[in-house]
Each structure stands twice: as C-alpha cells, then as structure tokens.
Write a protein that holds these residues in place. Structure first.
Motif, PDB file in Angstrom:
ATOM      1  N   VAL A  75     -43.014 -38.231 -26.143  1.00 46.79           N
ATOM      2  CA  VAL A  75     -43.482 -39.099 -27.232  1.00 46.79           C
ATOM      3  C   VAL A  75     -43.252 -40.528 -26.759  1.00 46.79           C
ATOM      4  N   THR A  76     -44.333 -41.249 -26.528  1.00 47.15           N
ATOM      5  CA  THR A  76     -44.248 -42.551 -25.882  1.00 47.15           C
ATOM      6  C   THR A  76     -45.103 -43.596 -26.579  1.00 47.15           C
ATOM      7  N   ASN A  77     -44.746 -44.849 -26.402  1.00 47.06           N
ATOM      8  CA  ASN A  77     -45.584 -45.957 -26.862  1.00 47.06           C
ATOM      9  C   ASN A  77     -46.561 -46.398 -25.778  1.00 47.06           C
ATOM     10  N   LYS A  78     -46.547 -45.722 -24.658  1.00 45.23           N
ATOM     11  CA  LYS A  78     -47.447 -46.032 -23.553  1.00 45.23           C
ATOM     12  C   LYS A  78     -48.852 -45.545 -23.908  1.00 45.23           C
ATOM     13  N   PRO A  79     -49.882 -46.362 -23.695  1.00 45.22           N
ATOM     14  CA  PRO A  79     -51.242 -45.921 -24.015  1.00 45.22           C
ATOM     15  C   PRO A  79     -51.616 -44.623 -23.304  1.00 45.22           C
ATOM     16  N   ARG A  80     -52.490 -43.867 -23.910  1.00 49.86           N
ATOM     17  CA  ARG A  80     -52.863 -42.540 -23.429  1.00 49.86           C
ATOM     18  C   ARG A  80     -53.394 -42.561 -21.996  1.00 49.86           C
ATOM     19  N   ILE A  81     -54.229 -43.535 -21.652  1.00 49.84           N
ATOM     20  CA  ILE A  81     -54.854 -43.529 -20.338  1.00 49.84           C
ATOM     21  C   ILE A  81     -53.819 -43.562 -19.214  1.00 49.84           C
ATOM     22  N   TYR A  82     -52.783 -44.382 -19.377  1.00 53.55           N
ATOM     23  CA  TYR A  82     -51.765 -44.499 -18.331  1.00 53.55           C
ATOM     24  C   TYR A  82     -50.798 -43.315 -18.381  1.00 53.55           C
ATOM     25  N   THR A  83     -50.509 -42.849 -19.579  1.00 48.31           N
ATOM     26  CA  THR A  83     -49.634 -41.677 -19.725  1.00 48.31           C
ATOM     27  C   THR A  83     -50.237 -40.462 -19.054  1.00 48.31           C
ATOM     28  N   ASP A  84     -51.504 -40.181 -19.333  1.00 45.20           N
ATOM     29  CA  ASP A  84     -52.149 -39.004 -18.747  1.00 45.20           C
ATOM     30  C   ASP A  84     -52.238 -39.103 -17.230  1.00 45.20           C
ATOM     31  N   LEU A  85     -52.547 -40.297 -16.723  1.00 48.20           N
ATOM     32  CA  LEU A  85     -52.607 -40.477 -15.274  1.00 48.20           C
ATOM     33  C   LEU A  85     -51.248 -40.212 -14.638  1.00 48.20           C
ATOM     34  N   LEU A  86     -50.205 -40.696 -15.274  1.00 46.81           N
ATOM     35  CA  LEU A  86     -48.856 -40.539 -14.735  1.00 46.81           C
ATOM     36  C   LEU A  86     -48.398 -39.090 -14.784  1.00 46.81           C
ATOM     37  N   VAL A  87     -48.614 -38.444 -15.917  1.00 48.33           N
ATOM     38  CA  VAL A  87     -48.214 -37.040 -16.067  1.00 48.33           C
ATOM     39  C   VAL A  87     -48.927 -36.165 -15.041  1.00 48.33           C
ATOM     40  N   LYS A  88     -50.207 -36.419 -14.841  1.00 44.23           N
ATOM     41  CA  LYS A  88     -50.976 -35.636 -13.866  1.00 44.23           C
ATOM     42  C   LYS A  88     -50.500 -35.898 -12.444  1.00 44.23           C
ATOM     43  N   ALA A  89     -50.269 -37.169 -12.108  1.00 42.59           N
ATOM     44  CA  ALA A  89     -49.852 -37.521 -10.756  1.00 42.59           C
ATOM     45  C   ALA A  89     -48.491 -36.921 -10.401  1.00 42.59           C
ATOM     46  N   LEU A  90     -47.595 -36.861 -11.391  1.00 46.84           N
ATOM     47  CA  LEU A  90     -46.248 -36.342 -11.152  1.00 46.84           C
ATOM     48  C   LEU A  90     -46.164 -34.828 -11.365  1.00 46.84           C
ATOM     49  N   LYS A  91     -47.293 -34.213 -11.723  1.00 42.83           N
ATOM     50  CA  LYS A  91     -47.382 -32.764 -11.904  1.00 42.83           C
ATOM     51  C   LYS A  91     -46.373 -32.256 -12.930  1.00 42.83           C
ATOM     52  N   LEU A  92     -46.310 -32.970 -14.049  1.00 37.81           N
ATOM     53  CA  LEU A  92     -45.451 -32.564 -15.154  1.00 37.81           C
ATOM     54  C   LEU A  92     -46.225 -31.629 -16.077  1.00 37.81           C
ATOM     55  N   HIS A  93     -45.498 -30.781 -16.800  1.00 36.87           N
ATOM     56  CA  HIS A  93     -46.149 -29.790 -17.665  1.00 36.87           C
ATOM     57  C   HIS A  93     -45.546 -29.767 -19.070  1.00 36.87           C
ATOM     58  N   PRO A  94     -45.587 -30.876 -19.778  1.00 32.60           N
ATOM     59  CA  PRO A  94     -45.072 -30.904 -21.152  1.00 32.60           C
ATOM     60  C   PRO A  94     -45.969 -30.096 -22.078  1.00 32.60           C
ATOM     61  N   GLN A  95     -45.354 -29.502 -23.092  1.00 32.40           N
ATOM     62  CA  GLN A  95     -46.126 -28.732 -24.068  1.00 32.40           C
ATOM     63  C   GLN A  95     -46.824 -29.635 -25.083  1.00 32.40           C
ATOM     64  N   VAL A  96     -46.359 -30.864 -25.198  1.00 33.98           N
ATOM     65  CA  VAL A  96     -46.990 -31.815 -26.114  1.00 33.98           C
ATOM     66  C   VAL A  96     -46.781 -33.224 -25.566  1.00 33.98           C
ATOM     67  N   VAL A  97     -47.809 -34.056 -25.713  1.00 34.78           N
ATOM     68  CA  VAL A  97     -47.727 -35.470 -25.338  1.00 34.78           C
ATOM     69  C   VAL A  97     -48.323 -36.276 -26.481  1.00 34.78           C
ATOM     70  N   VAL A  98     -47.537 -37.166 -27.053  1.00 34.53           N
ATOM     71  CA  VAL A  98     -47.995 -37.984 -28.180  1.00 34.53           C
ATOM     72  C   VAL A  98     -47.970 -39.451 -27.761  1.00 34.53           C
ATOM     73  N   CYS A  99     -49.115 -40.115 -27.910  1.00 30.85           N
ATOM     74  CA  CYS A  99     -49.288 -41.524 -27.569  1.00 30.85           C
ATOM     75  C   CYS A  99     -49.709 -42.302 -28.813  1.00 30.85           C
ATOM     76  N   PRO A 100     -49.663 -43.626 -28.775  1.00 34.29           N
ATOM     77  CA  PRO A 100     -49.975 -44.420 -29.971  1.00 34.29           C
ATOM     78  C   PRO A 100     -51.351 -44.143 -30.560  1.00 34.29           C
ATOM     79  N   GLU A 101     -52.336 -43.842 -29.708  1.00 35.70           N
ATOM     80  CA  GLU A 101     -53.696 -43.614 -30.201  1.00 35.70           C
ATOM     81  C   GLU A 101     -53.808 -42.376 -31.083  1.00 35.70           C
ATOM     82  N   ASP A 102     -52.884 -41.446 -30.947  1.00 34.11           N
ATOM     83  CA  ASP A 102     -52.999 -40.171 -31.661  1.00 34.11           C
ATOM     84  C   ASP A 102     -52.875 -40.334 -33.171  1.00 34.11           C
TER      85      ASP A 102
END
Length: 238
Positions: free
Chosen positions: A127-154
């Motif tokens: 659960v982050t205040n980081k915008p979705r575009i950068y969060t998704d890029l980071l999660v994908k690049a680091l090969k993380l597998h969270p069950q839920v990701v919540v960003c401000p746009e949601d």
C-alpha cells in the motif's frame, strides 16, 4: 519505544497488537524497497540539466518518502504553486521512469521474510502513495509477487487516509485487526492505526533526522531488517 533487544514481550500500544497476524502489508519506498538511489539519480540528472551541481545522496535520501514535490523543493527551492514547479516535477518523473529500477533493491534480508510469507502461505501486499505507473514498473522489475497492490489512483486518496489500507484488507479478505502494516513515515503509522491494524516502523527506512518514530504510536520500531524479521517471526510463531 523499546527496540527488540530491550523488550521480551510485544508492546501493547494498540489493542490490535494482541491479534494474530494473518497478512502483512508494506509501504514501498523506504520500507520494502530501497528506491532512494534511483530517485537521487533522477534528481541529480535534472539538476545537471539545469546547470547545477549534484546534491549529496544522504541529503536526497531524507526526502524520498515525502515524494516528488519535496524533491523538487530540495533540488531547486521551488514549491508547489511556483510557475516552474509543474515542468520540473514532470521532468523529474520522466527521468525516474527511464531508470526506475537500475539501482533499487528490496532491503537486504527482507527477501527471507517474503519467502516465509509465501511458503506459509500468508498473503502480503503493498500500500503506497507512489503512483501506479512507477509502482508497477518497480514491482515487475524486482520480480515481486504481492497479492495486492494499492496506489493513490485506486481510491483517489492517499495515506494518511486509512482507506487504502482498508481496501487492501478487503481485497485479501482479512480483517484489518489481523493485518500488520509496515512503514517508515508518520503518515504510514497514522493510516495503520486509524485502520485498526497492527503497525511496525521500518526504522532503517527514510526517516529524517528531525523525525521521532517513538511519537507515532506504532506497536514496534525495528531499527534493522533483522529486528523487523525477528519481531514478525515471533508473532507468526505465537
């Protein structure tokens, strides 16, 4: 607030501390992932573009959790509302997007916790205040597998509003009182407490010299990843 080495029993600042942990939610920047190197790189590239010298990394690191507006103010003494602010902030974000995960890594040792959660299995999320575009890029690049990701746009709101945390709990179908929220900023703990979650301060994160996590009302302050892992391990084993 005591550290793990100074206490034998988990503190009971919040009533939720007596509840079992059935899910772990993390803030992103400065808590789960050390993103400061890439954000500092982007800010210093922007300063160079404007004919300015680079700022020391540690000076930038202290402001990372406060977001892009704070970085622009630090780097250019330009505040929100100033005419140059929008273009500088957008250029900063563009530069950051180009190299969002060049140097960013999960804090050393937290991989072990994620592996345990996934093996148990116990759901975990971000659960982050980081915008979705950068969060998704980071999660994908680091090969993380969270069950839920919540960003401000949601939801259209950000921490310290507890709504993003409550939304994450609903997505995981876990009662808030059985969720642990880990963060490195006062707004993280405020959101967690108001969501009636258990809360833990990542004291190794981007906490400024003038900030005092002992006043935030968290259940525990972990000054290192080792302390964080040990405290969570004890709660999961209890």
């Amino acid at each position: 607030m005591q550290t793990l080495a100074e206490q034998k029993e988990p503190p009971s600042y919040n009533a939720s501390a007596e509840q079992s942990i059935q899910a772990v939610l993390f803030d992103l920047d400065g808590t789960l992932v050390d993103t400061a190197p890439d954000l500092a790189l982007a800010l210093n590239r922007l300063r160079e573009e404007n004919g300015l010298e680079q700022l020391p990394f540690e000076k930038i690191r202290d402001q990372v959790s406060n977001g892009g507006n704070a970085l622009i103010q630090l780097g250019f003494n330009v505040k929100v509302g100033d005419p140059d602010h929008p273009s500088l902030r957008q250029r900063l974000l563009d530069l950051y997007q180009e190299k969002v995960a060049e140097h960013s890594r999960v804090f050393e040792g937290l991989e072990k916790l994620l592996e345990r959660l996934e093996k148990q299995p116990l759901p975990w999320g971000i659960v982050t205040n980081k915008p979705r575009i950068y969060t998704d890029l980071l999660v994908k690049a680091l090969k993380l597998h969270p069950q839920v990701v919540v960003c401000p746009e949601d939801l259209g709101v950000s921490k310290p509003d507890p709504a993003p945390l409550l939304f994450a709990a609903r997505q995981l179908a876990i009662p808030p009182e059985n969720c642990l929220y880990v963060g490195d900023h006062a707004r993280d703990i405020e959101a967690g407490v108001n969501a009636r979650m258990q809360t833990l301060v990542a004291g190794f994160g981007y906490i400024g010299l003038n900030e005092n996590p002992a006043h935030w009302g968290a259940d525990f302050i972990a000054t290192s990843v080792t302390e964080l892992n040990s405290w969570i391990d004890r709660r999961l084993d209890s």
